[in-house]
Write a protein that holds these residues in place. Structure first.
Motif, mmCIF file in Angstrom:
data_model
loop_
_atom_site.group_PDB
_atom_site.id
_atom_site.type_symbol
_atom_site.label_atom_id
_atom_site.label_comp_id
_atom_site.label_asym_id
_atom_site.label_seq_id
_atom_site.Cartn_x
_atom_site.Cartn_y
_atom_site.Cartn_z
ATOM 1 N N TYR A 53 0.828 -1.201 0.000
ATOM 2 C CA TYR A 53 0.000 0.000 0.000
ATOM 3 C C TYR A 53 0.870 1.262 0.000
ATOM 4 O O TYR A 53 0.696 2.164 -0.824
ATOM 5 N N ASN A 54 1.847 1.301 0.918
ATOM 6 C CA ASN A 54 2.712 2.484 1.010
ATOM 7 C C ASN A 54 3.478 2.732 -0.281
ATOM 8 O O ASN A 54 3.565 3.861 -0.762
ATOM 9 N N ASN A 55 4.035 1.674 -0.840
ATOM 10 C CA ASN A 55 4.830 1.818 -2.059
ATOM 11 C C ASN A 55 3.987 2.309 -3.229
ATOM 12 O O ASN A 55 4.369 3.229 -3.939
ATOM 13 N N VAL A 56 2.836 1.666 -3.422
ATOM 14 C CA VAL A 56 2.002 2.018 -4.569
ATOM 15 C C VAL A 56 1.430 3.425 -4.401
ATOM 16 O O VAL A 56 1.440 4.231 -5.336
ATOM 17 N N LEU A 57 0.981 3.735 -3.178
ATOM 18 C CA LEU A 57 0.403 5.058 -2.954
ATOM 19 C C LEU A 57 1.441 6.158 -3.177
ATOM 20 O O LEU A 57 1.169 7.177 -3.806
#
Lengths: 356, 268
Positions: B148-152
């Motif tokens: 989630y953190n990476n994609v966001l």
């Protein structure tokens, strides 16, 4: 004191080029409005852009010009009104089905695609065959003088080159209307001026209708067949560059395009452009038949080709007069801080609509 | 400019800190090649026999299989759920967005013991017996976060006008996603998956509470050390776990441009 009023206006004629042809509307907006919450971005705009015309939306930031462009492109839906493209109602048509293409302010080139793939993307998603696509991409590259750079990535290009790729990517689709959102905003002055000429030439060559958004009044005057001056989500005036400059409809237009010298005499508000004002030194005679006001030079601003003289009139207002720098040093010595008389022909003034 | 001695002292200080951080890790690698099964310094000789015996150990094999199963499944689930969540949060302009975003990230910030006990209580409450699936659920809670953190982060760094430009050129929703969005975020998805797998592969605490009778590799290590048995094999397995954890992290760091977009798994 008789500022010129109404009557036959010799300036109504000179829109060159495309308007000679029988006029056919490429784009028509009918009372288009758009609000963001309580903020009114576009307030009931009516607009008609002719086929093959270079039309400019000119206004300060926040005037609604970019919103209007996004409404035409389909990125935003109007809250009210109708948008017609080539006579067809497109108000609720999504952007990918509209026959418009946009040149974005930040170019929006796809970083993971080569220059050629960027330019060919529109053709690709429309199902144009590879061979036909390649041919048209090569032609588009040549048109923007980037032949041979098709294999590069956007980040290997200079700002001016990226700008051209963005233009080629839009033009190659031969849209009904091409939308340009401050496309030269990120370029330096010199490049900007070159690109202004080039853009105009390309527009004339391909014959596509351009709707061009800018806040730069000089750019608007240089490039447009006609322009609309916008403020607060409304159109203040539509006309050819000469009309809008010489005959501003409102005080806002007068002030936004060029230097606003607005005077109120005998209950009439009028504009006199700085280059129409003659400066007469003490002891010299003003030419006959001209309106004359007394004042004093408070500031001289040297701008290269010409100098601006800020003059405080004895009756209180400040006017700016422009003088060609035939002898900048001599003139400055002659006028700086001195009492002068300002003279202009009544024909060169223009009465503003009242009520603003 | 600082003097010669100041510079020398600084270098010595840095060397000491690095030694403090990495000597234990290097030591494990060295002991993995120790001929003696008693850990003493210096090692009496060099051998690779422990690698063979570790590989032949059925307990280690079972643990490895379980670790791989749990790690890959949790990573797969996290990929789907994490990137969907990132897309949703990125698009949303609702006022509660930051709260929801915080809720997604919370499992990584929560102490593992809290997640572990909570899940364990939930499973026994629901009458769900502990298995590889309960481990997967436990690992997915924090694996989602890194994806989630990476994609966001990538979505936020991507120019919004690119999507509009593609639509403007005639691409429909699917074409925009296939041609523009996916290629632009693909490395962040891969990086997220790598970090997620690395996190799962060396996780101990949550696993302790969600595993039944089976052992993952870290649990096997933990048990073996507590019993003081098979220490040479432990060194081999630990070396292996370190490699499997560090390599994906390094690759992920490269893919995301080295910038701190992913959370460092060691924080857990």
């Amino acid at each position: 004191m008789s500022p010129k009023m109404g009557a036959e206006d010799p300036l109504k004629v000179p829109s060159p080029g495309p308007l000679d042809k029988p006029e056919k509307p490429a784009l028509r907006l009918r009372s288009v409005s758009k609000n963001y919450g309580s903020v009114v971005a576009v307030a009931g705009v009516d607009l008609l852009v002719n086929e093959g015309e270079f039309f400019t939306l000119l206004g300060p930031s926040g005037s609604g010009k970019t919103t209007l462009l996004r409404l035409i492109a389909g990125f935003e839906r109007p809250d009210a009104g109708r948008i017609e493209l080539g006579g067809r109602d497109i108000t609720s048509v999504p952007p990918h089905l509209r026959d418009t293409n946009t040149v974005f302010q930040d170019y929006a080139l796809f970083p993971h695609m080569s220059v050629a793939d960027n330019i060919g993307y529109g053709l690709r998603v429309k199902g144009v065959s590879r061979q036909a696509r390649e041919k048209r991409v090569q032609r588009a590259l040549a048109m923007v003088r980037l032949a041979g750079l098709g294999h590069r990535r956007p980040n290997q290009l200079s700002g001016g080159q990226r700008q051209r790729v963005a233009l080629a990517r839009a033009v190659v689709n031969e849209p009904e209307v091409l939308l340009l959102d401050e496309p030269l905003g990120a370029l330096d002055l010199k490049l900007r001026q070159e690109m202004q000429i080039e853009l105009k030439q390309i527009q004339q060559r391909v014959g596509i209708t351009f709707v061009y958004v800018t806040h730069d009044q000089e750019e608007a005057l240089t490039m447009s067949d006609r322009l609309a001056v916008m403020a607060n989500g409304q159109i203040e005036q539509i006309g050819s560059p000469v009309e809008v400059y010489e005959r501003p409809a409102t005080e806002f237009v007068a002030g936004f395009i060029g230097i606003s010298n607005v005077l109120l005499r005998n209950g009439v508000r009028f504009v006199v452009r700085p280059e129409k004002i003659q400066m007469v030194a003490e002891g010299e005679h003003a030419p006959a038949g001209m309106t004359v006001e007394n004042g004093q030079v408070v500031e001289v601003i040297y701008v290269g080709m010409s100098s601006r003289y800020v003059v405080r009139l004895d009756r209180g207002e400040q006017l700016v007069a422009v003088r060609q720098n035939m002898d900048a040093v001599g003139d400055a010595r002659k006028f700086e801080g001195r009492p002068v008389r300002l003279a202009w022909t009544p024909d060169d003034t223009y009465v503003l609509d009242n009520g603003r | 400019m600082e003097g010669f001695w100041t510079r020398m002292l600084l270098r010595l200080w840095v060397a000491l800190i690095l030694a403090f951080l990495f000597t234990p890790i290097v030591l494990i690698f060295v002991y993995a090649f120790n001929t003696s099964n008693i850990q003493s310094w210096p090692i009496p000789g060099f051998t690779t026999k422990w690698f063979a015996s570790t590989w032949d150990d059925p307990d280690v094999r079972r643990a490895l299989t379980l670790s791989l199963q749990a790690g890959l499944t949790a990573t797969g689930l996290a990929l789907v759920l994490g990137s969907c969540a990132a897309f949703a949060i990125h698009r949303m302009t609702w006022f509660g967005r930051e709260v929801v975003s915080l809720l997604f990230v919370l499992p990584l910030a929560l102490p593992g013991i809290v997640t572990g006990i909570a899940l364990n209580a939930f499973f026994s409450f629901g009458g769900i017996s502990l298995s590889v699936w309960t481990i997967v659920v436990g690992h997915t809670t924090f694996c989602i976060v890194v994806v989630y953190n990476n994609v966001l982060a990538r979505l936020r760094r991507t120019q919004g006008s690119l999507i509009e430009a593609a639509m403007d050129l005639g691409a429909n929703g699917f074409q925009v996603f296939r041609d523009i969005t996916l290629p632009l975020i693909s490395t962040s998805i891969v990086a997220g998956a790598m970090l997620a797998f690395a996190l799962s592969f060396d996780e101990v605490i949550v696993t302790t509470f969600t595993a039944g009778a089976q052992n993952t590799l870290p649990l096997w290590i933990f048990g073996a050390i507590r019993l003081g048995q098979r220490l040479p094999e432990v060194n081999v397995v630990v070396s292996f776990v370190i490699l499997v954890t560090i390599i994906p992290v390094l690759i992920a760091a490269r893919l995301t441009g080295g910038g701190g977009t992913g959370r460092v798994p060691a924080a857990r």
